[in-house]
Design an enzyme around this catalytic site. Sequence first.
Site, PDB file in Angstrom:
ATOM      1  N   ASP A  45      10.999   6.997  18.417  1.00 41.26           N
ATOM      2  CA  ASP A  45       9.970   7.319  17.640  1.00 41.26           C
ATOM      3  C   ASP A  45       9.722   6.574  16.262  1.00 41.26           C
ATOM      4  OD1 ASP A  45       6.677   8.209  17.221  1.00 41.26           O
ATOM      5  OD2 ASP A  45       7.864   9.878  16.477  1.00 41.26           O
ATOM      6  N   LYS A  46       8.773   6.565  15.450  1.00 42.54           N
ATOM      7  CA  LYS A  46       9.204   6.024  13.752  1.00 42.54           C
ATOM      8  C   LYS A  46       9.102   7.331  13.289  1.00 42.54           C
ATOM      9  CE  LYS A  46       6.242   4.300  11.372  1.00 42.54           C
ATOM     10  NZ  LYS A  46       6.025   4.779  10.738  1.00 42.54           N
ATOM     11  N   PHE A  95      -9.461  15.392  13.436  1.00 44.46           N
ATOM     12  CA  PHE A  95      -8.776  14.661  13.543  1.00 44.46           C
ATOM     13  C   PHE A  95      -8.279  14.784  14.966  1.00 44.46           C
ATOM     14  CE2 PHE A  95      -4.876  12.256  14.242  1.00 44.46           C
ATOM     15  CZ  PHE A  95      -4.712  11.401  13.264  1.00 44.46           C
ATOM     16  N   ARG A 111       0.548   1.469  17.837  1.00 40.88           N
ATOM     17  CA  ARG A 111      -0.468   1.548  18.209  1.00 40.88           C
ATOM     18  C   ARG A 111      -0.431   2.225  19.489  1.00 40.88           C
ATOM     19  NH1 ARG A 111      -3.080   2.519  13.661  1.00 40.88           N
ATOM     20  NH2 ARG A 111      -3.818   0.875  12.892  1.00 40.88           N
ATOM     21  N   LYS A 119       3.941   4.678  25.990  1.00 38.84           N
ATOM     22  CA  LYS A 119       5.495   5.032  25.067  1.00 38.84           C
ATOM     23  C   LYS A 119       5.073   5.328  26.572  1.00 38.84           C
ATOM     24  CE  LYS A 119       5.073   7.080  20.746  1.00 38.84           C
ATOM     25  NZ  LYS A 119       5.369   7.924  19.892  1.00 38.84           N
ATOM     26  N   ASP A 150       5.763  12.397  21.822  1.00 33.21           N
ATOM     27  CA  ASP A 150       6.656  11.938  22.556  1.00 33.21           C
ATOM     28  C   ASP A 150       7.675  12.495  23.403  1.00 33.21           C
ATOM     29  OD1 ASP A 150       7.100  10.106  19.827  1.00 33.21           O
ATOM     30  OD2 ASP A 150       8.385  11.507  18.760  1.00 33.21           O
TER      31      ASP A 150
END
EC number: 7.6.2.1
Lengths: 1149, 339
Positions: free
Chosen positions: A402-403, A561, A812, A818, A843
């Site tokens: 993951d970033k 959000f 994205r 993922k 994740d």
Amino acid sequence: MLRRRLNRLFGGDEGRVHSRTIYVGHKSCPPNEAYIPPKFCDNRIVSSKYTVWNFLPKNLFEQFRRIANFYFLIIFLVQVIVDTPTSPVTSGLPLFFVITVTAVKQGYEDWLRHKADREVNEYRVSVLEDGRRIRKMSAKIKVGDIVEVEEDETFPCDLILLQSSRDDGTCFVTTASLDGESNHKTHYTVADLESDLQYLSSTIECEQPQPDLYKFVGRMHIYRNSQEPDVRSLGPENLLLKGANLKNTQKICGVAVYTGMETKMALNYQGKSQKRSAVEKSINAFLLVYLFILVSKALVCTTLKYVWQGKHDEPWYNEKTQKEKDTNQYLKMFTDFLSFMVLFNFIIPVSMYVTVEMQKFLGSFFITWDKDFFDPEIQEGALVNTSDLNEELGQVEYIFTDKTGTLTQNNMEFIECCIDGFQYKHGDGSSELDGFCVTDGPVNKIQQKAGREREELFLRALCLCHTVQIKESTMHRQDQIDQIDQIGQIDQVDGLGVDHEFLHPPQKEMGFIASSPDEIALVKGAMRYGFTFLGLESKNMKILNRNKDVETYELLHVLNFDPVRRRMSVMVRSKTGDILLFCKGADSSMFPQVRQEEVERIRMHVERNATEGYRTLCVAYKHLNAQEYARADADLREARLALQDREEKLMAVYNRVETDMILIGATAVEDQLQDEAAQTMEALQGAGMKVWVLTGDKMETAKSTCYACGLFKKNTELLELTLRTLEDGGRSREERLHDLLLEYHKKAVQDAPPVKLGITRSWSVAGHDYGFIIDGASLSMVLSSSSEPNSRRYKNLFLQICQNCTAVLCCRMAPLQKAQIVKLVKNSKGNPITLSVGDGANDVSMILEAHVGIGIKGKEGRQAVKNSDYAIPKLKHLKKLLLAHGHLYYVRIAHLVQYFFYKNLCFILPQFLYQFFCGYSQQPLYDAAYLTMYNICFTSMPILAYSLLEQHICIEVLLEHSTLYRNIAKNAMLRWKLFLYWTALGIFHGLVFFFGVRFLFSNPALQDNGQVFGNWSYGTIVFTVLVFTVTLKLALDTRHWTWINHFVIWGSLAFYVFFSFFWGGIIWPFLKHQRLYFVFANMLSSVSAWLVIILLILLSLLPEILLVVLRKPRGPHARQMKHRLPSSGTSTIFMLSQTASTHSFSWSD
Amino acid sequence: MVKEEQEESPNRPDNTAFTQQRLPAWQPILSASIVIPMFVLIGAAFIGVGVALFIASRDIQLQELDYTGDDSAHPCYKCRSSTEKCTCSMTFSIPNLFKGPVFFYYGLTNYFQNQRKYGASKDDNQLYGDLDYFKDPSSSCDPYTLDSRNIPIVPCGALANSMFNDTFSLSHVVNGTQKIVPLNGKGIAWWTDYNVKFRNPSVTPLINAFNGTKKPTNWPKPAYELDTTDVYNNGFINQDFLVWMRRAALPDFRKLYRRITHDDYVNGLPAGNYTLTIEYNYPVYSFNGRKKVVLSNVSWMGGKNDFLGIAYIVVGSMCVVMSIVMLIVYAKFKFAEDD
């Protein structure tokens, strides 16, 4: 669709399947209707698996479902039923031992669960019944009861919060026992209820129990004076989960909605699916080979027995009993076959399973104990959730990372903003305090300034458009985290990250709580420019503006959000009565929603910021007139009350409201890289692993992070497959996708020099590096192309391209995508071992999907850690976890497995050969005690110690030379070639043992008194050679002799000698045959026996020693080892040179 | 690392050598420079031992006499199928002094004493002198537990039943007269078998213990009459019986029959002609077995066996050869590394 319409037609009643109705306080509602108490389960929690009565059968059943246990049970039963050469004790005892140990362990665990259950179930709680408080056992709570919970108590079931002792109708809870998060979360009471719950008459309609902790939809009907009932919507913010603790609130009252096994905690109790390591699969494959060997040995012996019997008629000295004569020939053959199976069954040892389990269980402690994994910031070390995968850490080929929060710190800092196209950058680094420039005036004019009005509007937007809350100082103390600058936790209510930071800790006791760290960075950024958010008080937001005036806005709606919309908005009413909507979000999701004239100026800034590695957000606003607001308000309220598809309906309203906005500006927030992220990535790549970055972030940001981490280098040629490149060229996306895939494939796969797989993978030398970038939309096109053959072809092309690239960036990505990517790679050719590392809830899916899931104990909560196999505090720890721990674990367990098969092969082979000399009569060569003890006592401890302590290369060297990891890639130590080598070695040893002694026994007079030795002496000599050879073989393989190894290896041999004396020294009253009486002692009195033992041991080990010496040292480690050798051993005549360990402790306490 | 870490956190892992996998360790490396001298030494030692063994084995004298009698010219041919008591004799000559002590073995071939059922067909409790098992022998003795009239057989079982019952006497031809060589029947069985593992019931006379039992069917006389001259060699502690009860490991075996330790033969059998008289009882023809008598002396390593000596010499030479090979390879490798 039809169902929905039906629901609407018939009202909620037939929706029982989808929702449940709860009568608050068990009162009929509306009051005049008859009250039929609905049937729900009680609040008893049963987490235990067994009861006293069913423990034995159930546990045994479960244990014998394991194929190995079942096999041993069958062997045991055969021994009991059929007349077999060895007594049932020989296999029954180990099996009994294993089963008992497991049963005791599981029983103990279940007893603990029973205890915990009892504690929970018998916990006294207060229930309000007809206005009276009644104490009753937690287990007796029924759905609909009104439960009172006091501070620091645990909620006994899932409750809807009706009343709180706090004025603002909120309460705080911690959910440490649910998801490990210890921060305080705010929950809200249902609005406008009677203060006296005794007179409350209402029903709650809510969905059927489901395990998602963060989802809940419900509706409360409140009946007052037989009017139409008031309806309130209920969401997760109203639901208090069983297992959570009430904090900072004196007491609350709530109505039970889900009880017992239907609570969300209980529903979440299901274990994760079992992951199996590649080593385990190898074991099973080897096991099949050995099973085959076993069966063929038994078959050969049975056949030969009957061939032999044909020639040798029953001799007069050994007549059969009448019963034997009467038995059917074929039945006899079958029982003979079974007898041979029993005789040779030791070739598949029970103890291997026990040893492997123990090795894994004990070995995993070294990860938890490793102080290098200890992070002083969060005061935690590594966590091992499963020990089954230790060795898999040494086999990783693909890393999916993951970033945000993993590669980067998730520690946001406001860098700059742009208002109306003008760039505002903060200070030049002079006298920075906590990252802010305080000496300067509020805003530095870089070039030109935007209009003051726009500037202030932008800053107001930053101050208003968020869900940040001010942290109260009382809670502050409780958290005991004052010394730590920041701590990251998740907000459970909305499932987004929460971060509270202390701003200028010594000066102001003020902290923020927000759903994501970006928001805090923005609020603090606004503060730097003179606009300070003072907090939210009863729906009023207060801002301190530049002129030190307090502005108040009434908060009307928060449009939360979500990752699909990628933006959030607030609606506020200013003092003057204007209704404003402020919206902020990702550029791609904002630009279509705003008026186009401002877009271009700002897009330039946003893209520049993004390539610099900053996270960018666009800010927009719009005025709403009264009608517009009224409509939006009505829509929002309606959507919030919906029971079905609430999310979708809300989304639709949000999208409708957030249109036609005016873009004011953009912000840039820096997300700092994790410590040593670049070095870690370099090491991992050097170790031959391919790193893929999977992030939900936008391409530019992710790309810059990749550059910063060194995943992409200057000379890396980027192959881009994103919406942007797809839309180039003006053709349909499908065609373009097809062309691009083919083009990239040609570039990266066909034109590239052939890449050798395996140990000599060295694409970095190949001259050209490729990096591949794909985004979520393109990926879904690749994965789900319109036609089936195309889709498969695209998948293959995509995989081949990716496999030839040094690094792959997928941006994205939705969480599920993922997991899809991980699955795609996992199931690709060669089934590479994959590892996912991430820190956030998004994740989890890829962590669960990959062979090994690593959770980072980051700021985005504990979800990832909970679902991971291993959790580490920081990304940099991954290097040691894989390169050192993983490598060592793999080498250890691979050796353990090979050695186990080897030692049992050379154990049983002489017994097999002996059949040729005893008329295939199933005469055991070894005594029963030796057969039983061989695997349990004589040879088990050295290999266990080896498999826990061995460091064939020391940890420092492993960390320094990451390429060493490639030596063990692709299950290198458990490949068939090596397995054959070990098998050959076992056969060689078995032959040497047996025939060496066979030739010695051509004259059985081995003592100088002329007396002769019998068959048990024969077996004992073979066995002695066997035990010594097998142990010394391990000693030869041991590269790292700690005192434990010495103790265990020499101790085992000493124990063998001691035991043999002891076993042969006494007439054992419980034994039928005193076979070994003084056999061992007599053996030792024979010089020939001594000499043959020494000879055979040496002869067996000779090739091994030769091989070790002649094998050309390969790779850097060999040279490394050579360098460590002082004076190359020229002065020593001993077999092994001694080098004292050069380890020193890097820190001392 | 950092100073402020010194305040202990409960979560901090222990910093011990064990938990950090930093136990001081000996890291031996088998390098050529150690192994080559080691191999040379081992090789030399092995060759030395081998030569000593070989010489010892070579010096052992051995006289083997096959008396199966399957050849019609053989003096024992007549006894092969005779059911009556049959005696035959063979003569042989010893050229030089047969150094003492001389051991007298009998040997059987193709005789599977190591068969499982055969070997298990005995009752150790009975043989330990436990009278309870006289009346009710273990079922492992089947079909040699009870006789046809259901009277228990003592000692029961196939192993005891098939006890070797040929007897031998050896005479030295001195000046044309036969001089009996005294054979010593003591010390032929394991000391522990004789003293501990096997016991007669503590009943005197021994015969009373055997009331209500039968002798094994193949035995000419019951257990209590195995050696009527010596109480301490009778019953279950008869040494011939003990020797037989210790099962041979392989189908071709020899067992110690007597030792020649007395009178004029203390120093061995002098050169000359000898006559071996055999009381031929034991049938081997049915299973193609052979019977032989072996006279042998022993060395420090036991009976004659060339295998050990040769094996030691071979392995020793292999070590030396290997060390030479290694030296060559190592030299090459060293040069390669220096480059």
